[in-house]
Design an enzyme around this catalytic site. Structure first.
Site, PDB file in Angstrom:
ATOM      1  N   CYS A   1      74.353   9.603   9.174  1.00 50.84           N
ATOM      2  CA  CYS A   1      72.904   9.357   9.073  1.00 50.84           C
ATOM      3  C   CYS A   1      72.228   9.206  10.440  1.00 50.84           C
ATOM      4  CB  CYS A   1      72.646   8.106   8.246  1.00 50.84           C
ATOM      5  SG  CYS A   1      73.460   8.161   6.660  1.00 50.84           S
TER       6      CYS A   1
ATOM      7  N   HIS B   1      65.698   5.209   9.412  1.00 50.37           N
ATOM      8  CA  HIS B   1      66.501   5.998   8.473  1.00 50.37           C
ATOM      9  C   HIS B   1      66.247   5.435   7.077  1.00 50.37           C
ATOM     10  CE1 HIS B   1      69.695   7.819   6.320  1.00 50.37           C
ATOM     11  NE2 HIS B   1      70.446   6.739   6.271  1.00 50.37           N
TER      12      HIS B   1
ATOM     13  N   ASN C   1      68.232   8.789   0.144  1.00 54.64           N
ATOM     14  CA  ASN C   1      68.863   8.846   1.468  1.00 54.64           C
ATOM     15  C   ASN C   1      69.313  10.280   1.733  1.00 54.64           C
ATOM     16  OD1 ASN C   1      70.608   8.723   3.646  1.00 54.64           O
ATOM     17  ND2 ASN C   1      71.714   6.908   2.915  1.00 54.64           N
TER      18      ASN C   1
HETATM   19  O1  UT7 Z   1      73.044   5.808   4.929  1.00 58.35           O
HETATM   20  C1  UT7 Z   1      73.549   4.759   5.700  1.00 58.35           C
HETATM   21  C2  UT7 Z   1      74.631   4.012   5.083  1.00 58.35           C
HETATM   22  N1  UT7 Z   1      74.377   3.522   3.760  1.00 58.35           N
HETATM   23  C3  UT7 Z   1      73.679   2.418   3.535  1.00 58.35           C
HETATM   24  O2  UT7 Z   1      73.066   1.879   4.399  1.00 58.35           O
HETATM   25  C4  UT7 Z   1      73.741   1.850   2.143  1.00 58.35           C
HETATM   26  C5  UT7 Z   1      73.967   0.362   2.235  1.00 58.35           C
HETATM   27  N2  UT7 Z   1      74.156  -0.333   0.968  1.00 58.35           N
HETATM   28  C6  UT7 Z   1      73.228  -0.400  -0.005  1.00 58.35           C
HETATM   29  O3  UT7 Z   1      72.179   0.205   0.067  1.00 58.35           O
HETATM   30  C7  UT7 Z   1      73.499  -1.343  -1.165  1.00 58.35           C
HETATM   31  O4  UT7 Z   1      74.666  -2.086  -0.879  1.00 58.35           O
HETATM   32  C8  UT7 Z   1      73.671  -0.620  -2.542  1.00 58.35           C
HETATM   33  C9  UT7 Z   1      72.316  -0.141  -3.025  1.00 58.35           C
HETATM   34  C10 UT7 Z   1      74.627   0.535  -2.398  1.00 58.35           C
HETATM   35  C11 UT7 Z   1      74.200  -1.608  -3.573  1.00 58.35           C
HETATM   36  O5  UT7 Z   1      73.362  -2.754  -3.647  1.00 58.35           O
HETATM   37  P1  UT7 Z   1      74.010  -4.221  -3.623  1.00 58.35           P
HETATM   38  O6  UT7 Z   1      72.906  -5.163  -3.808  1.00 58.35           O
HETATM   39  O7  UT7 Z   1      74.796  -4.325  -2.346  1.00 58.35           O
HETATM   40  O8  UT7 Z   1      74.916  -4.215  -4.902  1.00 58.35           O
HETATM   41  P2  UT7 Z   1      76.487  -4.443  -5.038  1.00 58.35           P
HETATM   42  O9  UT7 Z   1      77.225  -3.267  -4.498  1.00 58.35           O
HETATM   43  O10 UT7 Z   1      76.856  -5.797  -4.526  1.00 58.35           O
HETATM   44  O11 UT7 Z   1      76.642  -4.436  -6.608  1.00 58.35           O
HETATM   45  C12 UT7 Z   1      76.022  -5.435  -7.432  1.00 58.35           C
HETATM   46  C13 UT7 Z   1      76.307  -5.117  -8.884  1.00 58.35           C
HETATM   47  C14 UT7 Z   1      77.780  -4.812  -9.178  1.00 58.35           C
HETATM   48  O12 UT7 Z   1      78.076  -5.364 -10.457  1.00 58.35           O
HETATM   49  P3  UT7 Z   1      78.848  -6.786 -10.590  1.00 58.35           P
HETATM   50  O13 UT7 Z   1      80.143  -6.591  -9.867  1.00 58.35           O
HETATM   51  O14 UT7 Z   1      77.944  -7.778  -9.921  1.00 58.35           O
HETATM   52  O15 UT7 Z   1      78.966  -6.944 -12.056  1.00 58.35           O
HETATM   53  C15 UT7 Z   1      77.833  -3.324  -9.278  1.00 58.35           C
HETATM   54  O16 UT7 Z   1      78.871  -2.869 -10.092  1.00 58.35           O
HETATM   55  O17 UT7 Z   1      75.588  -3.934  -9.252  1.00 58.35           O
HETATM   56  C16 UT7 Z   1      76.495  -3.016  -9.890  1.00 58.35           C
HETATM   57  N3  UT7 Z   1      76.014  -1.677  -9.605  1.00 58.35           N
HETATM   58  C17 UT7 Z   1      75.117  -1.045 -10.387  1.00 58.35           C
HETATM   59  N4  UT7 Z   1      74.495  -1.421 -11.514  1.00 58.35           N
HETATM   60  C18 UT7 Z   1      73.601  -0.555 -12.048  1.00 58.35           C
HETATM   61  C19 UT7 Z   1      76.345  -0.851  -8.578  1.00 58.35           C
HETATM   62  N5  UT7 Z   1      75.667   0.303  -8.682  1.00 58.35           N
HETATM   63  C20 UT7 Z   1      74.904   0.212  -9.791  1.00 58.35           C
HETATM   64  C21 UT7 Z   1      73.976   1.070 -10.409  1.00 58.35           C
HETATM   65  N6  UT7 Z   1      73.372   0.663 -11.532  1.00 58.35           N
HETATM   66  N7  UT7 Z   1      73.686   2.290  -9.907  1.00 58.35           N
END
Ligand code: UT7
Length: 336
Positions: free
Chosen positions: A123, A263, A293
């Site tokens: 990115c 970004h 993204n």
């Molecule tokens: O491009 C440069 C590099 N990339 C980034 O900068 C991305 C950085 N990370 C992020 O943007 C965020 O971490 C995400 C959007 C990917 C995820 O958000 P989060 O608040 O960090 O969520 P999490 O990974 O901690 O997941 C929270 C919950 C989990 O469920 P449990 O374990 O709490 O029951 C996941 O399984 O959300 C669940 N989850 C979803 N639920 C509904 C993960 N993806 C989804 C989804 N829909 N698409």
């Protein structure tokens, strides 16, 4: 270290003469994703800010998107493709492992005098490419370089993995970068890497570490894998550090920044960075709700839209920043 080149008492530096961007027509909305994986519009909107993203057509490869963005940038700059001396394409989704996407693009544009190569900095790729172009222009090696960020991430997205497939989109942005002796242009640029955290985001299969095999395909190793939450935390910390250092190194207060072009990975990351820089969101350009993204393409697309929508005026200080797999991160300061 390049010795500064001057004309009279004016410093030679690079500036973006014109931009172009291209987004494929097909829109994939959060509602569409609800029908594909166990997710919801509410979750995606709240956690990322993304509402929809663009998906390249069946036959569209990265150089096709790059071509559309580049021909607009060249037309706006009023220069012929044959005047371009170098093409740098930042991408992690090149048309083929080789030749480079820049070579495909050179051929499509008819940029017969240009040397072309790709760089892989995920990115942060556009800012890495800009760093190379800026160095070569400052050193008086080249006058006109086409810098492109282009991705077809939809082809390396695991459409069964809800934690990643809601995030990415396809697109391209291109910038004609040229030499100037005016008191504006690229003032400072910083690029950084830390390979110790490579496991946070990668595509593990398909390279020389894990060559394509029935097993790598069965294990879905040819798709993006990301430890999202850990990546999120490192991104916020790193982007704050690199942006504050960029301002300090150039003796600028954040209040002097007219627009931050980050970004476009996650609205919460963007908001956290803006807050840490003490920048109100009115001074931050955001378009991720429409495109998601797009990795290396996100900054040139955003900058192009910011310029076209009148958000950028001559003399404005712009701060650009990016973060991605590698890990890589970067920031640039421009006077428009
Ligand atoms: O491009 C440069 C590099 N990339 C980034 O900068 C991305 C950085 N990370 C992020 O943007 C965020 O971490 C995400 C959007 C990917 C995820 O958000 P989060 O608040 O960090 O969520 P999490 O990974 O901690 O997941 C929270 C919950 C989990 O469920 P449990 O374990 O709490 O029951 C996941 O399984 O959300 C669940 N989850 C979803 N639920 C509904 C993960 N993806 C989804 C989804 N829909 N698409």
């Amino acid at each position: 270290m390049i010795s500064p080149i001057t004309r009279g008492c004016r410093l030679r530096r690079s500036r973006i003469a014109a931009l172009g961007s291209y987004l494929p027509e097909k829109i994939l909305s959060n509602a569409d994703l609800e029908a594909m994986v166990d997710t919801s519009d509410a979750w995606i909107t709240e956690r990322t800010g993304i509402k929809e993203r663009r998906i390249a057509g069946e036959g569209q490869a990265t150089s096709d998107l790059a071509y559309e963005a580049s021909r607009v940038a060249l037309a706006r700059a009023g220069i012929d493709a044959a005047d371009i001396e170098m093409i740098i394409v930042a991408t992690i989704t090149g048309d083929m492992p080789f030749p480079s996407t820049a070579c495909f693009l050179q051929n499509k544009l008819g940029a017969v005098r240009a040397v072309g190569f790709d760089i892989n900095a995920t990115c942060s790729g556009f800012l890495y490419a800009l760093y190379i172009a800026d160095g070569l222009i400052r050193a008086n090696v080249h006058d006109k370089i086409l810098v492109v960020g282009a991705e077809v991430l939809s082809k390396v997205t695991d459409w069964q993995d809800r934690s990643t497939c809601v995030l990415f989109g396809d697109g391209a942005g291109a910038a004609v970068v040229e030499a100037t002796y005016e008191d504006r242009g690229l003032l400072s640029i910083s690029i950084n890497s830390d390979g110790s955290m490579w496991e946070l985001i990668n595509i593990p299969g398909g390279g020389s570490r894990n060559p394509v095999s029935p097993e790598t395909i069965r294990e879905r190793m040819h798709y993006i894998r990301m430890k999202g939450n850990e990546t999120f935390k490192v991104a916020v910390r790193t982007l704050e550090d690199v942006a504050l250092k960029m301002l300090a190194d150039n003796g600028l207060a954040s209040s002097q920044i007219s627009l931050l072009i980050p970004h476009q990975a996650n609205l919460r990351i963007i908001q956290a960075t803006a807050e840490r820089l003490n920048l109100p969101m009115e001074k931050v350009f955001v378009n991720l709700e429409r495109y998601g993204n797009t990795s290396a393409a996100s900054i040139p697309i955003a900058l192009d839209e910011a310029v076209r929508s009148g958000r950028v005026r001559e003399g404005d200080y712009l701060l650009l920043e990016a973060f991605g797999g590698g890990l890589t991160w970067a920031a640039a300061l421009m006077k428009w």
